[in-house]
Each structure stands twice: as C-alpha cells, then as structure tokens.
Motif scaffolding. Structure first.
Motif, PDB file in Angstrom:
ATOM      1  N   GLY A   1      36.525 -42.223 100.738  1.00 50.76           N
ATOM      2  CA  GLY A   1      35.208 -41.762 100.328  1.00 50.76           C
ATOM      3  C   GLY A   1      35.127 -41.143  98.954  1.00 50.76           C
ATOM      4  N   ARG A   2      36.246 -40.913  98.303  1.00 54.55           N
ATOM      5  CA  ARG A   2      36.199 -40.320  96.965  1.00 54.55           C
ATOM      6  C   ARG A   2      35.491 -41.257  95.991  1.00 54.55           C
ATOM      7  NH1 ARG A   2      42.088 -37.405  95.950  1.00 54.55           N
ATOM      8  NH2 ARG A   2      41.731 -35.700  97.423  1.00 54.55           N
ATOM      9  N   GLU A   3      34.666 -40.664  95.132  1.00 53.38           N
ATOM     10  CA  GLU A   3      33.948 -41.452  94.128  1.00 53.38           C
ATOM     11  C   GLU A   3      34.062 -40.801  92.759  1.00 53.38           C
ATOM     12  OE1 GLU A   3      30.023 -43.160  94.832  1.00 53.38           O
ATOM     13  OE2 GLU A   3      30.174 -42.537  96.931  1.00 53.38           O
TER      14      GLU A   3
ATOM     15  N   PHE B   1      38.209 -50.863  96.630  1.00 51.88           N
ATOM     16  CA  PHE B   1      37.131 -50.045  96.093  1.00 51.88           C
ATOM     17  C   PHE B   1      35.773 -50.643  96.451  1.00 51.88           C
ATOM     18  CE2 PHE B   1      40.283 -48.449  92.954  1.00 51.88           C
ATOM     19  CZ  PHE B   1      40.034 -47.089  93.091  1.00 51.88           C
ATOM     20  N   ARG B   2      34.784 -49.764  96.517  1.00 46.48           N
ATOM     21  CA  ARG B   2      33.382 -50.182  96.609  1.00 46.48           C
ATOM     22  C   ARG B   2      32.704 -49.766  95.307  1.00 46.48           C
ATOM     23  NH1 ARG B   2      31.549 -48.225 101.530  1.00 46.48           N
ATOM     24  NH2 ARG B   2      31.237 -50.315 102.415  1.00 46.48           N
ATOM     25  N   LEU B   3      32.048 -50.717  94.664  1.00 49.83           N
ATOM     26  CA  LEU B   3      31.332 -50.429  93.426  1.00 49.83           C
ATOM     27  C   LEU B   3      29.880 -50.095  93.748  1.00 49.83           C
ATOM     28  CD1 LEU B   3      31.023 -50.399  90.327  1.00 49.83           C
ATOM     29  CD2 LEU B   3      30.665 -52.880  90.445  1.00 49.83           C
ATOM     30  N   LYS B   4      29.373 -49.026  93.119  1.00 52.87           N
ATOM     31  CA  LYS B   4      27.998 -48.592  93.367  1.00 52.87           C
ATOM     32  C   LYS B   4      27.251 -48.371  92.056  1.00 52.87           C
ATOM     33  CE  LYS B   4      28.936 -46.157  97.741  1.00 52.87           C
ATOM     34  NZ  LYS B   4      28.773 -44.850  98.442  1.00 52.87           N
ATOM     35  N   PHE B   5      25.998 -48.825  92.033  1.00 50.53           N
ATOM     36  CA  PHE B   5      25.088 -48.560  90.920  1.00 50.53           C
ATOM     37  C   PHE B   5      23.968 -47.664  91.448  1.00 50.53           C
ATOM     38  CE2 PHE B   5      27.337 -52.188  89.408  1.00 50.53           C
ATOM     39  CZ  PHE B   5      27.286 -52.136  88.023  1.00 50.53           C
TER      40      PHE B   5
ATOM     41  N   PHE C   1      36.082 -54.826  96.295  1.00 49.10           N
ATOM     42  CA  PHE C   1      37.120 -55.602  95.624  1.00 49.10           C
ATOM     43  C   PHE C   1      38.467 -54.911  95.780  1.00 49.10           C
ATOM     44  CE2 PHE C   1      35.684 -52.564  92.501  1.00 49.10           C
ATOM     45  CZ  PHE C   1      36.805 -52.220  91.766  1.00 49.10           C
ATOM     46  N   ASP C   2      39.539 -55.692  95.601  1.00 49.01           N
ATOM     47  CA  ASP C   2      40.906 -55.192  95.775  1.00 49.01           C
ATOM     48  C   ASP C   2      41.643 -55.104  94.445  1.00 49.01           C
ATOM     49  OD1 ASP C   2      40.472 -55.166  98.491  1.00 49.01           O
ATOM     50  OD2 ASP C   2      41.455 -57.088  98.853  1.00 49.01           O
ATOM     51  N   LEU C   3      42.382 -54.013  94.279  1.00 49.46           N
ATOM     52  CA  LEU C   3      43.362 -53.890  93.199  1.00 49.46           C
ATOM     53  C   LEU C   3      44.730 -54.088  93.842  1.00 49.46           C
ATOM     54  CD1 LEU C   3      42.256 -50.775  91.109  1.00 49.46           C
ATOM     55  CD2 LEU C   3      42.349 -53.130  90.328  1.00 49.46           C
ATOM     56  N   GLU C   4      45.490 -55.038  93.353  1.00 48.23           N
ATOM     57  CA  GLU C   4      46.761 -55.363  93.996  1.00 48.23           C
ATOM     58  C   GLU C   4      47.950 -55.158  93.064  1.00 48.23           C
ATOM     59  OE1 GLU C   4      45.823 -59.419  95.108  1.00 48.23           O
ATOM     60  OE2 GLU C   4      45.397 -58.791  97.170  1.00 48.23           O
ATOM     61  N   ASP C   5      49.126 -55.017  93.687  1.00 44.99           N
ATOM     62  CA  ASP C   5      50.414 -54.998  92.977  1.00 44.99           C
ATOM     63  C   ASP C   5      50.496 -53.919  91.905  1.00 44.99           C
ATOM     64  OD1 ASP C   5      51.173 -57.230  94.510  1.00 44.99           O
ATOM     65  OD2 ASP C   5      50.171 -58.574  93.100  1.00 44.99           O
ATOM     66  N   SER C   6      49.994 -52.721  92.224  1.00 44.29           N
ATOM     67  CA  SER C   6      50.099 -51.563  91.314  1.00 44.29           C
ATOM     68  C   SER C   6      49.588 -51.887  89.911  1.00 44.29           C
ATOM     69  CB  SER C   6      51.553 -51.080  91.239  1.00 44.29           C
ATOM     70  OG  SER C   6      52.038 -50.748  92.516  1.00 44.29           O
ATOM     71  N   PHE C   7      48.461 -52.561  89.848  1.00 45.87           N
ATOM     72  CA  PHE C   7      47.889 -53.008  88.575  1.00 45.87           C
ATOM     73  C   PHE C   7      47.673 -51.835  87.617  1.00 45.87           C
ATOM     74  CE2 PHE C   7      44.541 -54.104  85.638  1.00 45.87           C
ATOM     75  CZ  PHE C   7      44.801 -55.421  85.304  1.00 45.87           C
TER      76      PHE C   7
ATOM     77  N   TRP D   1      36.598 -45.090  96.770  1.00 45.21           N
ATOM     78  CA  TRP D   1      37.855 -45.477  97.421  1.00 45.21           C
ATOM     79  C   TRP D   1      37.589 -45.659  98.916  1.00 45.21           C
ATOM     80  CZ3 TRP D   1      42.973 -44.412  95.007  1.00 45.21           C
ATOM     81  CH2 TRP D   1      44.056 -44.633  95.865  1.00 45.21           C
ATOM     82  N   VAL D   2      37.849 -46.874  99.456  1.00 49.92           N
ATOM     83  CA  VAL D   2      37.565 -47.107 100.876  1.00 49.92           C
ATOM     84  C   VAL D   2      38.796 -47.482 101.705  1.00 49.92           C
ATOM     85  CG1 VAL D   2      35.152 -47.732 100.485  1.00 49.92           C
ATOM     86  CG2 VAL D   2      36.888 -49.523 100.491  1.00 49.92           C
ATOM     87  N   ASP D   3      39.883 -47.895 101.046  1.00 53.40           N
ATOM     88  CA  ASP D   3      41.092 -48.239 101.808  1.00 53.40           C
ATOM     89  C   ASP D   3      42.264 -48.381 100.839  1.00 53.40           C
ATOM     90  OD1 ASP D   3      42.640 -48.758 103.994  1.00 53.40           O
ATOM     91  OD2 ASP D   3      41.755 -50.703 104.477  1.00 53.40           O
TER      92      ASP D   3
END
Length: 297
Positions: free
Chosen positions: A153-155, A185-189, A208-214, A242-244
């Motif tokens: 839930g952090r934004e 992540f969840r993107l919000k406008f 969307f997902d950030l993978e492999d310690s980008f 942050w959702v997962d």
C-alpha cells in the motif's frame, strides 16, 4: 534435553503472545465470480490496512479492542467501494465487489497539418524531472530492518502542472536501489485539490512488474490507456503504489527512486493504504511523457 524443550516452549509462547491477531478472507468479482487482485481494505477511520494478493486473498491485522460493529472499507480500481462490518466479515469471509460502470469521454490524438500535406510528427512533452544529475537523496519504499517486508500500500509520487491538453504516452522513473527479484506496482493518476491527491483520473487498473532487480531508468508504455490531461484540471498527481513483491534473499530489502531537493511542495507519499498524504519539497526523478492534442477536432 528437558531444559531445551522448556526454552523452545517458552519462545513459542512469546511468539504467540506478540503475534498480532488478524482476519483472513477472499475478495471476488460479483459478476464473474473471479478473484479481485490487489484490492485495498482496512478499518474505517484507522490508518492501517492491507492489500489482497493475486488470488484475491487477504490477511487484515486487527487493531486492539476493535468493536464488532466497526466498518471495513474495501476498494479497487474498476469496482464500487464496499463496506462491511467486522462481525459480518467474521460470519462470511468472502467479500464480493461490484464492477463500476463509468462513461469516459473519447478524444482523438492527432497532429495539425495543412490540407494536402502529410501529418506532422507529434512531438511529446515531458512533465517532471528527466535528469539524474546530482541526485541528493533516495526515496525509499523499502529499507533493511523494517518490520513489514511487504510494504503493501505504500505510495510515492509527484504533482505536475497541466498547461495544455494531452494524452499520456509513458511514465519514466529512475531506480537507484533494488534488491527485489520482483515488485508489482499500481500506477495512479490523481486530481489535485487543496494541494493534495484526491480522486483517480482513470478507471482502468494499471499494474506492472519490475523484474530481476532492475536498476536505472524504467519506461512504462501507457499508449494503450486513454489518460487525458486537461488544462482545466490545473495539476495532476502521479504515484506508484507497492502491491506485491518477491525478495531476492532474506537479508536485504532495499528499493528506492532517486530524487533531488526542491524549492516548492510537489513530492507526496504515504506509508500505508489508509494513511493521510504527506506533502514535502522535493523532486523524484520521474516524468510523464505527454502527446499534445487538439481539442477543436
């Protein structure tokens, strides 16, 4: 041997005594009867909440001395906000959310050109900071030693002025530290009222997902979403929630976006789903790429 067993039992009792009680359940779509992933829920009037996982399951911590009639609020992009009392949830742990029906205005994106000539190439505009020259601090979502490794839930986000009509093409942000194998992540406008984010500008859930310690600059293509920024809105808030996540290892939990000190309020954040927004001076290294539009057509 007996001494070892006594110590083990004592430690087990300590864990039980200090473990925060919680209630578990599942959130599903009323019409499709499928799980609703990453919905926010928490007790009304309190700051702490949680988010359902990819299977719609949740584990909501219970505040000390909570009343049986206390209301729990559940919300998710694309669904009507729902309320249920604590005692009702105890009787039936399955929560059903009703999809919302919202009529959105459609606006065509094009470039002005004279009759008989080929259309001009549309030149995008940037809202926000697009340089990492001398970043002065890190905006941490996660840092080693915290009690909650999930950061649910952090934004964190930025407020940008809107000076002309445009369609959002992409989001770009600079990751300065990342020890996670995967982060969702969840993107919000948001619309901005009295200097703070309020209601969402879109009905589609953007995950969307950030993978492999980008690390470094990450670009998220938003051309498929009809996110329109209008001058009448004056300002827009853009945030990442942050959702997962999946950790790379147990020992290190770092994730941050690089940032710089600003002269005016624009950086906003909250540490939990239902906490109030905190607004500070600062600039995340994050910008929105916007395609200009012509409102006359």
């Amino acid at each position: 041997m007996m001494k070892t067993l006594l110590i083990a039992n004592f430690l087990f009792l300590c864990v039980l005594l200090h473990a925060q009680p919680s209630i578990v359940g599942t959130i599903i779509d009323t019409e499709k009867q499928l799980p609703v992933a990453y919905a926010s829920l928490g007790f009304e009037g309190l700051t702490h909440g949680t988010i359902s996982n990819s299977d719609g399951k949740f584990k909501l911590p219970l505040p000390e001395g909570i009343d049986q009639k206390a209301k729990i609020q559940i919300s998710c992009i694309g669904y009507e906000t729902f309320e249920i009392s604590f005692d009702q949830l105890q009787q039936n742990s399955t929560i059903q959310l009703q999809p919302s029906i919202t009529q959105l205005n459609e606006v065509a994106v094009f470039s002005k050109n004279k009759k008989g000539k080929k259309p001009n190439k549309i030149k995008s505009k940037k809202l926000g900071k697009s340089s990492t020259f001398l970043p002065l601090f890190h905006a941490y979502y996660s840092i080693w030693g915290e009690n909650d490794p999930n950061n649910l839930g952090r934004e964190k986000g930025m407020i940008y002025p809107i000076k002309s009509l445009g369609k959002v093409n992409s989001l770009n942000f600079h990751i300065s530290s990342n020890n996670y194998r995967l982060i969702k992540f969840r993107l919000k406008f948001y619309t901005i009222e009295k200097g703070k984010p309020t209601t969402l500008l879109h009905q589609k859930d953007i995950l969307f997902d950030l993978e492999d310690s980008f690390l470094g600059w990450y670009q998220l293509d938003l051309s498929a979403y009809d996110i329109i920024l209008q001058p009448s809105q004056k300002k827009v808030g853009v945030a990442l929630q942050w959702v997962d996540s999946e950790q790379q290892n147990e020992g290190r939990r770092f994730f941050s976006i690089s940032a710089a000190i600003g002269t005016s309020p624009g950086y906003f954040f909250k540490e939990d789903v239902f906490e109030k927004w905190i607004i500070k001076k600062g600039k995340l290294n994050m910008y929105v790429d916007v395609l200009p539009m012509d409102a006359s057509r």
